[in-house]
Design a protein around this motif. Structure first.
Motif, PDB file in Angstrom:
ATOM      1  N   LEU A   1       0.654  -1.219  -0.060  1.00 52.31           N
ATOM      2  CA  LEU A   1      -0.119  -0.027   0.038  1.00 52.31           C
ATOM      3  C   LEU A   1       0.869   1.290   0.051  1.00 52.31           C
ATOM      4  CD1 LEU A   1      -2.991   1.256   0.047  1.00 52.31           C
ATOM      5  CD2 LEU A   1      -2.758   1.029   2.560  1.00 52.31           C
ATOM      6  N   ALA A   2       2.185   1.068   0.380  1.00 54.36           N
ATOM      7  CA  ALA A   2       2.673   2.745   0.894  1.00 54.36           C
ATOM      8  C   ALA A   2       3.514   2.375  -0.729  1.00 54.36           C
ATOM      9  CB  ALA A   2       4.028   2.196   1.666  1.00 54.36           C
ATOM     10  N   GLY A   3       3.882   1.533  -1.249  1.00 53.56           N
ATOM     11  CA  GLY A   3       4.369   1.624  -2.849  1.00 53.56           C
ATOM     12  C   GLY A   3       3.560   2.318  -3.678  1.00 53.56           C
ATOM     13  N   ARG A   4       2.335   1.992  -3.593  1.00 54.04           N
ATOM     14  CA  ARG A   4       1.410   2.423  -4.480  1.00 54.04           C
ATOM     15  C   ARG A   4       0.935   4.023  -4.210  1.00 54.04           C
ATOM     16  NH1 ARG A   4      -3.447  -0.270  -3.956  1.00 54.04           N
ATOM     17  NH2 ARG A   4      -2.707  -1.602  -2.197  1.00 54.04           N
ATOM     18  N   THR A   5       1.013   4.255  -2.767  1.00 50.85           N
ATOM     19  CA  THR A   5       0.723   5.391  -2.334  1.00 50.85           C
ATOM     20  C   THR A   5       1.633   6.531  -2.729  1.00 50.85           C
ATOM     21  OG1 THR A   5      -0.556   4.615  -0.655  1.00 50.85           O
ATOM     22  CG2 THR A   5       0.107   6.802  -0.363  1.00 50.85           C
ATOM     23  N   LEU A   6       2.991   5.932  -2.382  1.00 48.50           N
ATOM     24  CA  LEU A   6       4.252   6.880  -2.981  1.00 48.50           C
ATOM     25  C   LEU A   6       4.106   7.120  -4.524  1.00 48.50           C
ATOM     26  CD1 LEU A   6       6.968   5.338  -0.598  1.00 48.50           C
ATOM     27  CD2 LEU A   6       6.112   7.722  -0.665  1.00 48.50           C
ATOM     28  N   THR A   7       3.990   6.225  -5.027  1.00 41.48           N
ATOM     29  CA  THR A   7       3.933   6.288  -6.521  1.00 41.48           C
ATOM     30  C   THR A   7       2.902   7.435  -6.895  1.00 41.48           C
ATOM     31  OG1 THR A   7       4.451   4.074  -7.303  1.00 41.48           O
ATOM     32  CG2 THR A   7       3.200   5.327  -8.797  1.00 41.48           C
ATOM     33  N   ASP A   8       1.748   7.179  -6.481  1.00 37.68           N
ATOM     34  CA  ASP A   8       0.810   8.391  -6.767  1.00 37.68           C
ATOM     35  C   ASP A   8       1.242   9.721  -6.270  1.00 37.68           C
ATOM     36  OD1 ASP A   8      -0.798   6.597  -7.676  1.00 37.68           O
ATOM     37  OD2 ASP A   8      -2.338   6.329  -6.046  1.00 37.68           O
ATOM     38  N   LEU A   9       2.015   9.798  -5.034  1.00 37.24           N
ATOM     39  CA  LEU A   9       2.337  11.184  -4.587  1.00 37.24           C
ATOM     40  C   LEU A   9       3.322  11.677  -5.518  1.00 37.24           C
ATOM     41  CD1 LEU A   9       2.370  10.247  -0.767  1.00 37.24           C
ATOM     42  CD2 LEU A   9       0.959  12.053  -1.673  1.00 37.24           C
ATOM     43  N   VAL A  10       4.501  10.843  -5.887  1.00 40.67           N
ATOM     44  CA  VAL A  10       5.700  11.302  -6.738  1.00 40.67           C
ATOM     45  C   VAL A  10       5.114  11.853  -8.079  1.00 40.67           C
ATOM     46  CG1 VAL A  10       7.652  10.388  -7.858  1.00 40.67           C
ATOM     47  CG2 VAL A  10       7.242   9.895  -5.455  1.00 40.67           C
ATOM     48  N   LEU A  11       4.119  11.185  -8.400  1.00 36.88           N
ATOM     49  CA  LEU A  11       3.556  11.675  -9.865  1.00 36.88           C
ATOM     50  C   LEU A  11       2.437  12.559  -9.834  1.00 36.88           C
ATOM     51  CD1 LEU A  11       3.447   7.989 -11.438  1.00 36.88           C
ATOM     52  CD2 LEU A  11       5.136   9.556 -11.604  1.00 36.88           C
ATOM     53  N   GLY A  12       2.127  13.026  -8.566  1.00 42.42           N
ATOM     54  CA  GLY A  12       1.107  14.023  -8.404  1.00 42.42           C
ATOM     55  C   GLY A  12      -0.256  13.574  -8.645  1.00 42.42           C
TER      56      GLY A  12
END
Length: 476
Positions: free
Chosen positions: A405-416
């Motif tokens: 869940l963290a990996g998917r969330t960080l992906t969304d955060l990094v990509l805006g």
């Protein structure tokens, strides 16, 4: 400052059956043990995203980012080898457990009961996502989604089991998410001693975390993302991760170091490393499993205060672990533990108490590792846009699924991306720092000791522990 001893005294060289067990995680057994480290960082470099830590959090983040935007330049930095830490040393539960309660999540700034329930649903969905994503990458993690049975083995534990289900109902969770089992229903799934009943949730899979983390590393490399092993990061700062081999400059630097966060400059009080220890038996014959149960490889715990966890592996071992290893002064960590370590003896006694028929069964592996505990017991993930520093962790032992869940969330955060994941209450949360030493050492070890004392008290009084009730406000 001179603190208390970093290693508690151990017992005899070994008193576990079958001779000296291997001091290595069963998940890291050959051929993984023969793995040659990947090349270290050759020199300073520039990337878009630098990820510090090649455990499940770092690798899931790298994989989802590389999938979402193949043009991103990503580098993963690891002080040892991929999966060396908690990702390769845990009990193999991919569960929907989250360390903070629904009440704690709802009380976070900007949160609500609805947001807390959304976090719970996201965790349950993540169990499916881990298995789906692993299958998509061709990773055989030997997973079996049998759910979790938490057995009540005393009147006090049975009271807690009933209260847990009543609490779940007050939050709108259905019997499909958590239900109470009577003695007959429990014994149809697992046959422990002194059974009063159990709780059961389907939202957990037993898996081989070593296979998962090694498969993820290979999947990340297939997408052109380098993993630099034996490359210890000493400092994370805006725009850079500093190592002895050079500096990796990046727009975003992700801290994915969990129980080893204290090794980074300025991070010693961020997460407290608490060690969890685990035993694995030799593969058990079919008649032993006929007596034990766990036919669908359900994961197993009980309702004691000092946590234990167990699973039946794909090759028919019983793996059982638990808390109780003392916190080491100054947030030190260790990766090897002698077979005579007192916690191993207690775990073995617990195994025989649960399943007396295993008396004389050979213990082949005995190991431990550090997990990360935030001061408020609430895992978090986030990205500070101003500094470019991102983080995830503080899973308190519930990281096999939460890391995804963290990996998917960080992906969304990094990509805006504006998604449901970035609006979950754990996103952007910052736990307060742990107290300085020696208060940290005294407090954490007092809490661990209190949990063990509370279990002993309940065995004697057959009533809910007064010690546990008294300590609860001090541990929050």
């Amino acid at each position: 400052m001179t603190g208390p001893p970093t290693d508690p005294p151990t017992g005899p060289p070994t008193d576990l059956p079958g001779g000296r067990p291997v001091d290595r995680s069963v998940w890291q057994a050959p051929p993984a043990a023969d793995h040659r480290p990947r090349p270290a960082l050759p020199a300073s470099t520039d990337v878009d995203v630098a990820i510090v830590g090649a455990g499940l959090t770092g690798l899931w983040t790298a994989l989802y980012l590389a999938r979402a935007d193949p043009t991103l330049r990503i580098a993963v930095l690891e002080s040892q080898v991929a999966g060396f830490g908690a990702s390769g040393r845990n009990g193999g539960w991919c569960s929907a457990l989250f360390p903070a309660s629904l009440e704690a999540l709802a009380a976070l700034p900007g949160s609500s009961r609805a947001a807390a329930r959304a976090q719970d649903r996201a965790m349950r969905d993540t169990v499916h996502e881990v298995l789906r994503a692993a299958d998509a990458e061709g990773i055989d993690a030997q997973a079996a989604r049998g759910g979790t049975i938490s057995v009540a083995r005393s009147e006090a534990q049975w009271a807690r089991a009933r209260a847990e289900v009543a609490h779940a109902r007050s939050w709108g969770l259905s019997a499909d998410e958590l239900r109470l089992l009577d003695v007959s229903e429990t014994e149809s799934l697992v046959r422990t001693t002194r059974t009063h009943g159990a709780t059961y949730t389907p939202d957990c899979a037993a898996l081989h975390p070593g296979r998962l983390v090694r498969g993820l590393a290979e999947a990340v490399e297939r997408r052109g993302v380098p993993i630099h092993e034996r490359t210890a990061v000493t400092e994370i700062a805006p725009g850079r991760a500093v190592t002895a081999h050079g500096t990796v400059r990046a727009e975003v630097v992700v801290r994915a170091t969990e129980g080893y966060t204290a090794s980074l400059s300025g991070q010693r009080r961020r997460l407290a490393p608490v060690h969890s220890l685990v035993l694995a038996t030799e593969p058990l014959p079919a008649e032993a499993w006929d007596r034990i149960g766990l036919r669908r490889r359900e994961t197993l715990s009980d309702h004691r205060h000092l946590i234990i966890y167990a699973q039946r592996t794909a090759d028919d071992r019983l793996v059982l672990g638990g808390r109780g290893a003392p916190y080491l002064f100054g947030s030190r960590t260790r990766s090897t533990f002698p077979a005579g370590y007192a916690v191993f003896r207690r775990l073995h006694a617990t195994m025989l108490d649960l399943f007396p028929a295993l008396s004389g069964t050979r213990i082949t592996h005995a190991w431990g590792g550090a997990l990360g505990v935030p001061r408020d017991w609430c895992a978090s993930v986030g990205l500070d846009r101003a500094s470019g520093l991102a983080w995830a962790g503080g899973y308190v032992g519930d990281g096999v699924s939460t890391a995804n869940l963290a990996g998917r969330t960080l992906t969304d955060l990094v990509l805006g991306r504006d998604t449901d994941l970035v609006r979950l209450p754990w996103v952007g949360h910052r736990s307060r720092s742990w107290e300085p030493e020696p208060l940290r050492w005294l407090g954490i070890n007092a809490g661990l000791r209190a949990a063990a004392v509370a279990d002993g008290e309940e065995r004697l009084t057959r009533r809910p522990s007064v010690v546990a009730r008294a300590m609860r406000p001090l541990l929050s």
